[in-house]
Design an enzyme around this catalytic site. Structure first.
Site, PDB file in Angstrom:
ATOM      1  N   ASP A   1      37.901   4.125  87.417  1.00 50.99           N
ATOM      2  CA  ASP A   1      37.892   4.897  86.172  1.00 50.99           C
ATOM      3  C   ASP A   1      36.484   5.228  85.669  1.00 50.99           C
ATOM      4  OD1 ASP A   1      40.602   4.154  86.363  1.00 50.99           O
ATOM      5  OD2 ASP A   1      40.350   2.507  84.938  1.00 50.99           O
TER       6      ASP A   1
ATOM      7  N   GLU B   1      47.251  11.032  83.148  1.00 54.93           N
ATOM      8  CA  GLU B   1      46.314  10.196  82.390  1.00 54.93           C
ATOM      9  C   GLU B   1      44.882  10.631  82.728  1.00 54.93           C
ATOM     10  OE1 GLU B   1      47.515   6.395  83.885  1.00 54.93           O
ATOM     11  OE2 GLU B   1      46.407   6.620  85.764  1.00 54.93           O
TER      12      GLU B   1
END
Length: 304
Positions: free
Chosen positions: A26, A196
């Protein structure tokens, strides 16, 4: 060597992927004070993700780790993992947005928080002593924040899981929410196939809104994008720009972008899963070139 020459040289001598040892995911990508920064999740079993490290480079080739820039012990309300950081500088201070506790409903406590520091490497400390966003709005789980400051100085925070994405406007203090033009605090901007990991960039007056598709633990995790003339959309999906390569790695997604100093060279920082790994938490940090066609569309990223 000029900045443009330095950027061209860096592009020729791309860093070896992964850029650093260890399991991370991420990544947010930023440029602070002429130095390139990557802020990732520490990729481990969920409840072991209790701190953030960061990585910095002066040339996009050699990366150095800044350890433990934020620890869960400095966030009183965080009882479970920290993940998906996004950092920005404003007025000489650095703001790091993150998610904690993985709340599943409005009956649980947690969501998106914000920490602050006087330096990009921290240490960061809780800025408000509570979550900044702690409720579900328009079906979006309050996770995966991404902060973006537009050319006019307006700050936006994009976020959301469970297939929904919202945007909020931040006040000048960067730790409270402002109202949007219609008087609301939250606006849903979910494009087709969004899952997401939102990310926003601006190039030549055009807003590129990107996100992750597929399941983060599987091989089909990927990145797609849309374009708009407004940071609030609407965003119509164009297509994928990053996905697995059976000869290189799987699960390539949840990314950040940065622009090389003094040039129009753009790079994408992302995580992927080596072909030798089956543990879904075994993800590594990578950086590759992100190129554009003459009409401004993003070309598919070649993983190296």
């Amino acid at each position: 060597m000029t900045m443009n020459e330095h950027s061209a040289e860096a592009a020729k001598r791309a860093a070896t992927n992964p850029i650093a040892p260890g399991w991370y995911a991420d990544p947010e990508a930023r440029t602070f004070e002429g130095r390139y920064w990557i802020y990732p999740t520490y990729s481990a079993e969920y409840d072991k993700q209790t701190f953030f490290d960061a990585f910095y480079s002066d040339d996009l080739i050699t990366w150095t780790k800044a350890e433990n820039i934020l620890d869960i012990e400095r966030i009183e309300w965080a009882k479970r993992a920290l993940w998906a950081p996004s950092t920005i500088e404003r007025n000489g201070r650095y703001y790091l947005y993150f998610c904690a506790n993985d709340i599943q409903s409005d009956h649980e406590y947690g969501g998106i928080g914000v920490a602050v520091s006087s330096r990009p490497e921290g240490p960061y400390y809780d800025a408000i002593g509570k979550p900044l966003i702690d409720r579900f709005h328009f079906g979006a789980q309050p996770i995966d924040p991404h902060v973006f400051i537009d050319d006019d100085g307006t700050a936006y925070l994009y976020y959301g899981g469970w297939g929904h994405c919202n945007v909020v406007k931040l006040n000048e203090d960067m730790v409270s929410l402002d109202q949007l033009e219609d008087g609301s605090a939250y606006k849903e901007i979910t494009p087709q196939q969004y899952v997401e990991g939102p990310c926003m960039m601006k190039r030549d007056g055009l807003y590129y809104f990107m996100w992750a598709e597929g399941g983060w633990g599987g091989p089909d995790y990927s990145v797609a994008y849309a374009c708009s003339h407004s940071p609030l959309g609407p965003f119509e999906r164009v297509g994928k720009i990053l996905q697995q390569d059976p000869d290189v790695a799987t699960g390539a997604g949840h990314h950040g972008v940065f622009q090389a100093t003094g040039s129009d060279d753009w790079y994408i920082a992302y995580h992927r899963r080596p072909l030798t790994e089956t543990d879904r938490n075994h993800r590594v940090l990578c950086v590759d070139r992100m190129r554009f066609s003459e009409d401004g569309t993003i070309l598919p990223v070649t993983m190296t």
